[in-house]
Design a protein around this motif. Structure first.
Motif, mmCIF file in Angstrom:
data_model
loop_
_atom_site.group_PDB
_atom_site.id
_atom_site.type_symbol
_atom_site.label_atom_id
_atom_site.label_comp_id
_atom_site.label_asym_id
_atom_site.label_seq_id
_atom_site.Cartn_x
_atom_site.Cartn_y
_atom_site.Cartn_z
ATOM 1 N N SER A 279 112.007 77.119 -14.577
ATOM 2 C CA SER A 279 112.271 75.831 -14.070
ATOM 3 C C SER A 279 111.930 74.750 -15.053
ATOM 4 O O SER A 279 110.755 74.862 -15.850
ATOM 5 C CB SER A 279 111.464 75.655 -12.726
ATOM 6 N N LEU A 298 115.578 69.371 -11.591
ATOM 7 C CA LEU A 298 115.370 70.350 -11.872
ATOM 8 C C LEU A 298 116.477 71.443 -12.391
ATOM 9 O O LEU A 298 117.247 71.995 -11.510
ATOM 10 C CB LEU A 298 114.755 71.165 -10.439
ATOM 11 N N PHE A 333 106.866 67.192 -7.810
ATOM 12 C CA PHE A 333 106.401 68.571 -7.221
ATOM 13 C C PHE A 333 105.186 68.920 -6.638
ATOM 14 O O PHE A 333 104.893 69.721 -6.314
ATOM 15 C CB PHE A 333 106.713 69.700 -8.596
ATOM 16 N N THR A 335 102.398 69.346 -8.346
ATOM 17 C CA THR A 335 101.589 70.171 -9.347
ATOM 18 C C THR A 335 102.187 70.144 -10.695
ATOM 19 O O THR A 335 103.033 69.659 -10.970
ATOM 20 C CB THR A 335 101.660 71.594 -8.710
ATOM 21 N N TYR A 339 104.362 76.130 -12.713
ATOM 22 C CA TYR A 339 104.315 76.835 -11.256
ATOM 23 C C TYR A 339 105.468 76.086 -10.563
ATOM 24 O O TYR A 339 105.408 76.063 -9.429
ATOM 25 C CB TYR A 339 102.878 76.884 -10.608
ATOM 26 N N LEU A 340 106.335 75.538 -11.175
ATOM 27 C CA LEU A 340 107.471 74.827 -10.452
ATOM 28 C C LEU A 340 108.451 75.668 -9.760
ATOM 29 O O LEU A 340 108.774 76.694 -10.489
ATOM 30 C CB LEU A 340 108.021 73.783 -11.474
ATOM 31 N N VAL A 345 111.715 71.596 -2.356
ATOM 32 C CA VAL A 345 111.522 70.347 -3.077
ATOM 33 C C VAL A 345 112.294 69.056 -2.348
ATOM 34 O O VAL A 345 113.287 69.573 -1.713
ATOM 35 C CB VAL A 345 111.995 70.424 -4.574
ATOM 36 N N ASN A 367 105.460 75.748 -6.687
ATOM 37 C CA ASN A 367 104.863 74.391 -6.596
ATOM 38 C C ASN A 367 103.251 74.236 -5.980
ATOM 39 O O ASN A 367 103.089 73.325 -5.408
ATOM 40 C CB ASN A 367 105.890 73.704 -5.767
ATOM 41 N N GLU A 368 102.804 75.433 -6.452
ATOM 42 C CA GLU A 368 101.296 75.427 -6.298
ATOM 43 C C GLU A 368 100.716 76.074 -7.327
ATOM 44 O O GLU A 368 100.963 76.878 -7.813
ATOM 45 C CB GLU A 368 101.030 76.182 -4.835
ATOM 46 N N HIS A 372 103.090 81.842 -7.281
ATOM 47 C CA HIS A 372 104.580 82.011 -7.450
ATOM 48 C C HIS A 372 105.256 82.656 -6.236
ATOM 49 O O HIS A 372 104.469 83.094 -5.250
ATOM 50 C CB HIS A 372 104.862 82.959 -8.698
#
Length: 580
Positions: A279, A298, A333, A335, A339-340, A345, A367-368, A372
């Motif tokens: 990403s 993105l 996001f 974060t 980790y995207l 989204v 997104n955390e 993943h």
């Protein structure tokens, strides 16, 4: 030319700041002398090669119907302001003021000047088509000049500009110039490729770069060995013929502490890197109703691929593209980068490369932080994405022409042909009266060759541990005569002078080394300089009626030739090496 009447200044060692082979060898061979960063004096030995390059270019440009002129290096700011490039060109444009406080530039290129000339002189379609060119010094204030003549600030360039009454005529001129460039680089004796290139903000699909193939090239080129296809990596289309398989596993979150790259995640999960999705977040700065806005994009590519921001920048609705800031990423996001992913989204434009759109059960960021997602599938776990070709091609990809698979090489750009359209003629109001008596805007093309850069590119392609190996067409001399004991032996002097006069009378560009130097010094100098053919004359050989003959490229190994035959042997060797 006799060496004692010439200005030779070779060096045993290259200066410490000479980074690449061509820079080192041009300095050692006495072709160039540094005056300032990116600014060089071209010494007599280097200037001879430059003039030979220029002569070939001039002959082919004239054959193609172009007309030579010479424009000023110093240009008034008004023209650049009129075209809009005064503000847009950036710090590479060297600006100065005269004693009356008027603004000028040292020209890095001459689109404005030539368009000003033509708009004042051409009034009717009967005066078109018109193709004008010059060979002249340019100046671009590179932030970090390096690699000698490969990326200098002052350089010699051939630039041509064509003017036509309509697009069809302009494209015919483009094809004529493309053919002229093919002949030029062939005659220069270079291994080159014509490469489809990005047209930038102008758009369209008529732009080709001419690259000398060399491992030290700055540009990556994708080509098909089984066809004529070649393109700059920035432009080469990435084909994906795979069909998306069905989902086989449910989506699940995976704890991936500290593993913020696709490589690290693939290793932790024992997966192929091609099963992961990378990403990359961009910001699209747009202006709508005079109001600025930022759209977050993105971009998704496979973990083993790289995003091509030039392709991405050509998508519909994209105006000014840049990488998003960390603050913009966190806001969109929740974060930081690492980790995207596309799942869940909101208010983000998701663009997936063709290869990503064909994936199933893939891995992407959750997104955390430190997490993943495994087993992600389009349509089930997230909406179908916008799909586009947004990645760089890699070796083994299918060739866009369907004729095989792509290979990769490096290239040094030495020429560029470009269909401009009306970009400058509209801005500078270069119009003419067409057949119907109505005013029309001229169609333009521009065509550049880096004259001094060709020397560096040719050396990067042709050298060994002893020095330069010039193609015959641009070597400073074609033949060097190395008489051993020229000032001590009457027979050596007589035979060397006789052969020298005979070669000159035959039109051969010959150097007679009449210096009082040891053979080793003579040979080392001319091997360093790279003269294609060498004849060595010495007492011992002449007593048997023989001289030594060899070529710098090793294709003619050192051998004895009868004195009576050497003129013909040299002429035959030259004839076999001449192109065009």
């Amino acid at each position: 030319m006799r060496a004692t009447q010439f200005f030779l200044n070779t060096l045993k060692e290259a200066p410490a700041d000479a980074e690449i082979v061509s820079h080192q060898l041009m300095m050692r061979a006495g072709m160039i002398k540094r005056l300032a960063g990116g600014v060089y004096t071209y010494m007599p030995i280097g200037l001879r090669s430059i003039r030979k390059v220029e002569n070939i270019i001039r002959e082919e440009m004239n054959r193609a119907g172009a007309i030579e002129l010479l424009m000023p290096a110093v240009q008034p700011a008004e023209l650049w302001q009129e075209s809009g490039r005064w503000e847009k060109y950036g710090p590479e444009l060297l600006r100065l003021k005269d004693r009356h406080d008027r603004d000028f530039v040292i020209g890095p290129t001459h689109e404005e000047v030539i368009t000003d000339v033509v708009r004042k002189e051409v009034k009717s379609y009967r005066q078109l088509p018109l193709n004008l060119y010059q060979i002249q010094s340019k100046f671009r204030d590179e932030i970090r000049p390096r690699f000698g003549v490969m990326r200098g600030r002052e350089f010699v360039m051939k630039d041509a500009y064509s003017f036509d009454r309509d697009q069809a005529s302009a494209l015919k001129t483009y094809d004529v110039m493309y053919g002229a460039y093919q002949r030029i680089f062939t005659r220069l004796g270079l291994n080159f490729r014509a490469v489809a290139a990005d047209t930038g903000s102008i758009g369209g699909n008529r732009s080709h770069e001419f690259h000398v193939i060399a491992d030290t090239g700055e540009d990556a080129i994708a080509y098909c060995p089984s066809s004529d296809y070649a393109a700059n990596v920035e432009l080469a289309e990435a084909i994906c013929s795979e069909q998306r398989p069905a989902a086989t596993v449910p989506m699940a979150a995976v704890h991936t502490p500290g593993n913020s790259t696709c490589e690290a995640v693939a290793k932790q999960l024992d997966l192929a890197l091609s099963r992961t999705v990378k990403s990359v977040v961009f910001a699209n700065e747009t202006v709508v109703d005079k109001k600025k806005a930022v759209q977050i994009i993105l971009a998704l590519v496979r973990g083993d691929h790289e995003v091509n921001d030039i392709k991405l920048g050509k998508l519909p609705g994209v105006q000014e593209l840049r990488l998003a800031t960390e603050a913009e990423i966190v806001e969109a996001f929740g974060t930081k980068p690492g980790y995207l992913g596309p799942v869940g989204v909101q208010n983000v434009r998701v663009v997936a490369d063709r290869s990503v759109a064909a994936m199933a059960d893939f891995v992407c960021g959750a997104n955390e932080a430190d997490h993943h997602l495994y087993g992600v599938n389009w349509g089930r776990d997230l909406p179908e994405p916008e799909v586009a070709d947004i990645r760089n091609v890699v070796e083994g990809d299918a060739s866009p022409d369907g004729q095989g698979v792509l290979a990769m090489c490096r290239g040094i750009e030495v020429g560029h042909v470009f269909y401009l359209g009306k970009k400058y003629s509209e801005a500078l109001k270069a119009t003419f009266l067409d057949v119907d008596g109505k005013p029309a805007v001229m169609e333009m093309g521009c065509y550049g060759i880096g004259v001094t850069r060709i020397l560096g590119a040719a050396i990067e392609q042709n050298f060994d541990d002893r020095g330069i190996i010039w193609p015959l067409s641009i070597a400073p001399f074609e033949v060097v005569l190395c008489p051993i004991g020229y000032k001590k032996s009457e027979q050596v002097k007589l035979e060397a002078d006789t052969l020298y006069d005979a070669l000159k009378a035959a039109g051969v560009d010959v150097m007679l080394d009449d210096r009082d130097e040891r053979p080793g010094v003579m040979f080392a100098d001319w091997e360093l300089i790279g003269v294609p053919l060498r004849v060595t004359l010495g007492d011992r050989g002449l007593q048997n009626g023989l001289v030594e003959f060899q070529s710098r490229d090793g294709k003619i190994e050192k051998r004895d030739v009868a004195v009576a035959d050497i003129l013909g042997v040299v002429q035959q060797a030259l004839a076999e090496r001449r192109i065009g």
